[in-house]
Design a protein around this motif. Sequence first.
Motif, PDB file in Angstrom:
ATOM      1  N   THR A   1     138.000 -28.545 -37.874  1.00  0.00           N
ATOM      2  CA  THR A   1     137.514 -27.223 -37.833  1.00  0.00           C
ATOM      3  C   THR A   1     137.125 -26.962 -39.240  1.00  0.00           C
ATOM      4  N   PRO A   2     136.035 -26.480 -39.638  1.00  0.00           N
ATOM      5  CA  PRO A   2     135.583 -26.035 -40.890  1.00  0.00           C
ATOM      6  C   PRO A   2     136.102 -24.905 -41.342  1.00  0.00           C
ATOM      7  N   LEU A   3     136.795 -24.749 -42.438  1.00  0.00           N
ATOM      8  CA  LEU A   3     137.595 -23.486 -43.210  1.00  0.00           C
ATOM      9  C   LEU A   3     136.775 -22.925 -44.086  1.00  0.00           C
ATOM     10  N   THR A   4     136.716 -21.596 -44.318  1.00  0.00           N
ATOM     11  CA  THR A   4     136.344 -21.136 -45.441  1.00  0.00           C
ATOM     12  C   THR A   4     137.717 -20.380 -46.251  1.00  0.00           C
ATOM     13  N   VAL A   5     137.521 -20.391 -47.418  1.00  0.00           N
ATOM     14  CA  VAL A   5     138.566 -19.709 -48.522  1.00  0.00           C
ATOM     15  C   VAL A   5     138.184 -18.193 -48.696  1.00  0.00           C
ATOM     16  N   ARG A   6     138.923 -17.459 -48.327  1.00  0.00           N
ATOM     17  CA  ARG A   6     138.514 -16.049 -48.271  1.00  0.00           C
ATOM     18  C   ARG A   6     139.313 -15.403 -49.116  1.00  0.00           C
ATOM     19  N   ILE A   7     138.495 -14.640 -50.067  1.00  0.00           N
ATOM     20  CA  ILE A   7     139.113 -13.765 -51.187  1.00  0.00           C
ATOM     21  C   ILE A   7     139.042 -12.519 -50.748  1.00  0.00           C
ATOM     22  N   PRO A   8     139.997 -11.488 -50.964  1.00  0.00           N
ATOM     23  CA  PRO A   8     139.762 -10.113 -50.593  1.00  0.00           C
ATOM     24  C   PRO A   8     138.726  -9.367 -51.475  1.00  0.00           C
ATOM     25  N   ASP A   9     137.911  -8.487 -50.556  1.00  0.00           N
ATOM     26  CA  ASP A   9     136.705  -7.745 -51.085  1.00  0.00           C
ATOM     27  C   ASP A   9     135.647  -8.861 -51.418  1.00  0.00           C
ATOM     28  N   PHE A  10     135.748  -9.917 -50.908  1.00  0.00           N
ATOM     29  CA  PHE A  10     134.472 -10.835 -50.914  1.00  0.00           C
ATOM     30  C   PHE A  10     133.777 -11.175 -49.549  1.00  0.00           C
ATOM     31  N   PRO A  11     132.823 -11.423 -49.168  1.00  0.00           N
ATOM     32  CA  PRO A  11     131.901 -11.681 -48.034  1.00  0.00           C
ATOM     33  C   PRO A  11     132.291 -13.188 -47.864  1.00  0.00           C
ATOM     34  N   GLU A  12     132.296 -13.445 -46.398  1.00  0.00           N
ATOM     35  CA  GLU A  12     132.778 -14.800 -46.000  1.00  0.00           C
ATOM     36  C   GLU A  12     131.414 -15.632 -46.583  1.00  0.00           C
ATOM     37  N   PRO A  13     131.617 -16.685 -47.293  1.00  0.00           N
ATOM     38  CA  PRO A  13     130.680 -17.437 -47.868  1.00  0.00           C
ATOM     39  C   PRO A  13     129.719 -18.150 -46.634  1.00  0.00           C
ATOM     40  N   PRO A  14     128.691 -18.649 -47.179  1.00  0.00           N
ATOM     41  CA  PRO A  14     127.796 -18.985 -46.156  1.00  0.00           C
ATOM     42  C   PRO A  14     127.846 -20.494 -45.595  1.00  0.00           C
ATOM     43  N   LEU A  15     128.695 -21.272 -46.459  1.00  0.00           N
ATOM     44  CA  LEU A  15     129.023 -22.679 -45.936  1.00  0.00           C
ATOM     45  C   LEU A  15     130.458 -22.672 -46.050  1.00  0.00           C
ATOM     46  N   PRO A  16     131.248 -23.739 -44.948  1.00  0.00           N
ATOM     47  CA  PRO A  16     132.414 -23.907 -45.429  1.00  0.00           C
ATOM     48  C   PRO A  16     132.953 -24.677 -46.625  1.00  0.00           C
ATOM     49  N   GLN A  17     134.110 -24.371 -47.008  1.00  0.00           N
ATOM     50  CA  GLN A  17     134.554 -24.979 -48.161  1.00  0.00           C
ATOM     51  C   GLN A  17     135.800 -26.062 -47.853  1.00  0.00           C
ATOM     52  N   GLY A  18     135.961 -26.276 -46.691  1.00  0.00           N
ATOM     53  CA  GLY A  18     136.918 -27.299 -46.492  1.00  0.00           C
ATOM     54  C   GLY A  18     136.887 -27.436 -44.871  1.00  0.00           C
ATOM     55  N   TYR A  19     137.854 -28.278 -44.406  1.00  0.00           N
ATOM     56  CA  TYR A  19     138.058 -28.460 -42.986  1.00  0.00           C
ATOM     57  C   TYR A  19     139.834 -28.747 -42.698  1.00  0.00           C
ATOM     58  N   ALA A  20     140.074 -28.213 -41.579  1.00  0.00           N
ATOM     59  CA  ALA A  20     141.244 -28.828 -40.826  1.00  0.00           C
ATOM     60  C   ALA A  20     141.321 -29.708 -39.867  1.00  0.00           C
ATOM     61  N   MET A  21     142.332 -30.864 -39.812  1.00  0.00           N
ATOM     62  CA  MET A  21     142.186 -32.020 -39.010  1.00  0.00           C
ATOM     63  C   MET A  21     143.598 -31.851 -38.440  1.00  0.00           C
ATOM     64  N   THR A  22     143.369 -32.088 -36.869  1.00  0.00           N
ATOM     65  CA  THR A  22     144.577 -32.151 -36.028  1.00  0.00           C
ATOM     66  C   THR A  22     144.367 -33.370 -35.046  1.00  0.00           C
ATOM     67  N   ILE A  23     145.646 -34.273 -34.796  1.00  0.00           N
ATOM     68  CA  ILE A  23     145.616 -35.125 -34.071  1.00  0.00           C
ATOM     69  C   ILE A  23     146.818 -35.088 -33.400  1.00  0.00           C
ATOM     70  N   VAL A  24     146.662 -35.003 -31.948  1.00  0.00           N
ATOM     71  CA  VAL A  24     147.661 -35.383 -30.959  1.00  0.00           C
ATOM     72  C   VAL A  24     147.797 -36.479 -30.286  1.00  0.00           C
ATOM     73  N   LEU A  25     148.981 -37.172 -30.211  1.00  0.00           N
ATOM     74  CA  LEU A  25     148.870 -38.226 -29.565  1.00  0.00           C
ATOM     75  C   LEU A  25     150.345 -38.444 -28.927  1.00  0.00           C
ATOM     76  N   GLY A  26     150.336 -38.067 -27.620  1.00  0.00           N
ATOM     77  CA  GLY A  26     151.818 -37.798 -26.820  1.00  0.00           C
ATOM     78  C   GLY A  26     152.458 -36.957 -27.480  1.00  0.00           C
ATOM     79  N   ALA A  27     153.763 -37.278 -28.133  1.00  0.00           N
ATOM     80  CA  ALA A  27     154.633 -36.086 -28.736  1.00  0.00           C
ATOM     81  C   ALA A  27     154.374 -36.187 -30.210  1.00  0.00           C
ATOM     82  N   LEU A  28     153.385 -36.662 -30.619  1.00  0.00           N
ATOM     83  CA  LEU A  28     153.075 -36.750 -32.265  1.00  0.00           C
ATOM     84  C   LEU A  28     152.173 -35.707 -32.430  1.00  0.00           C
ATOM     85  N   LEU A  29     152.239 -34.850 -33.590  1.00  0.00           N
ATOM     86  CA  LEU A  29     151.041 -33.916 -33.923  1.00  0.00           C
ATOM     87  C   LEU A  29     151.161 -34.040 -35.485  1.00  0.00           C
TER      88      LEU A  29
END
Length: 292
Positions: free
Chosen positions: A97-125
Motif C-alpha cells: 500500500t502506498p503511503l503519504t507522510v501527513r503533516i498538520p496544515d499541509f495538503p496531501e502530497p501529489p505522490l506517495p513517500q513510502g509504502y507498507a508491506m504485508t505478508i500473511v502465510l498461515g499463522a504468520l504475519l
Amino acid sequence: MSNLEAVAQRVLTPLILDEPGTIALEDQAAIATWVQKTALTAMLLSSKEQRENGYGLAPSEYRALYERRELVQPLDFSQFWVGRFEGVKGFSAVRVTPLTVRIPDFPEPPLPQGYAMTIVLGALLLHGVRFTTPGLQADTTTELGMPPLWPSETSVMWPAGQTCTEKSLLALADGGTLRATGGEVRLQPWSHAAHLPQSAFENGAIKVPALCRKHDIYYPAALLQEAHQGRFYAFMTSCECSAYLIHTDSDRIRFRAAGEPEGIAAMYADMVGDEFLIEDQIGEFACKRLPA
C-alpha cells in the motif's frame, strides 16, 4: 535470492504452522530482506500497462535492492515487524500500500513517500514500512504491539503482541496501525490508490470501479441485501485488466486478491463455505457464504 528462500523456509516454516518459535538475531536481516523482496516481486504481477500508468513501485526500488544483495539487508529507512494471524486456515496474501507522510496544515502530497508491506502465510504475519523520500522517514511502531524484526538488537520470540484477525487485517495492510513515535507526523494510505469512487446501482446490479480504475465490475444487489443482514460472501469477477477475488462486508466490498484468472479461481476453490448460485439480469452468479 536462493539463499534468502533457504533462510525463510528454515526460520518461518514452524511459525507458518502456528508452532511457537524464535527468530535469531543473525537471521533477522535475511528475513526482513525476504519480506521486501517478496513484496516487490508481487508488484511485478501487474501488467506492463498497469505499471506504465503508475500501478506498482518505482524501478529504482528494484535496482537499490539488487545493488545491496551482498549485504543481505533491506533498503535503508525500512522497518519490519512480525506477528500472528488468526483467520481462515491456509490463508495467504501479499499486499503493498502506498503511503503519504501527513503533516498538520499541509495538503496531501501529489505522490506517495513510502509504502507498507504485508505478508500473511498461515499463522504468520509479516509487516513492514519503507520510506522512499529522503528526509521524511520516521521511527514507527504498530498499534498491535508486534515485536520489531528489523532493525532489532535481540532475538524475537513468536508469537508476541496482539493477534491480527481477518477483521483487522485490512486496516493493518493499509498502514492504519502504523504510528510515528515523534512529533505530529501521521502515515496514511495515498488517497489516489486507497479511495476508489463509490459504487452505484445500475440495471439491477451493483456497479463498482475495478482496481485498475479503467473498468467496472458488477455483482447482484441480493448480496448487498444479505450484507445488511450480516451475511457475507466471496465471489470471483474480472475486468479486461485482471481477475479479482472479492468479499462483501457490512459497508463495502473488499478486493482480497487480483491476478490471473487461474490463480484467482484456485484461491476461490480453496475457500471454505457453501456455494450458492444467484440468478439475476446478468445471469447466474456463483458465490460462497463466508463463515460467521
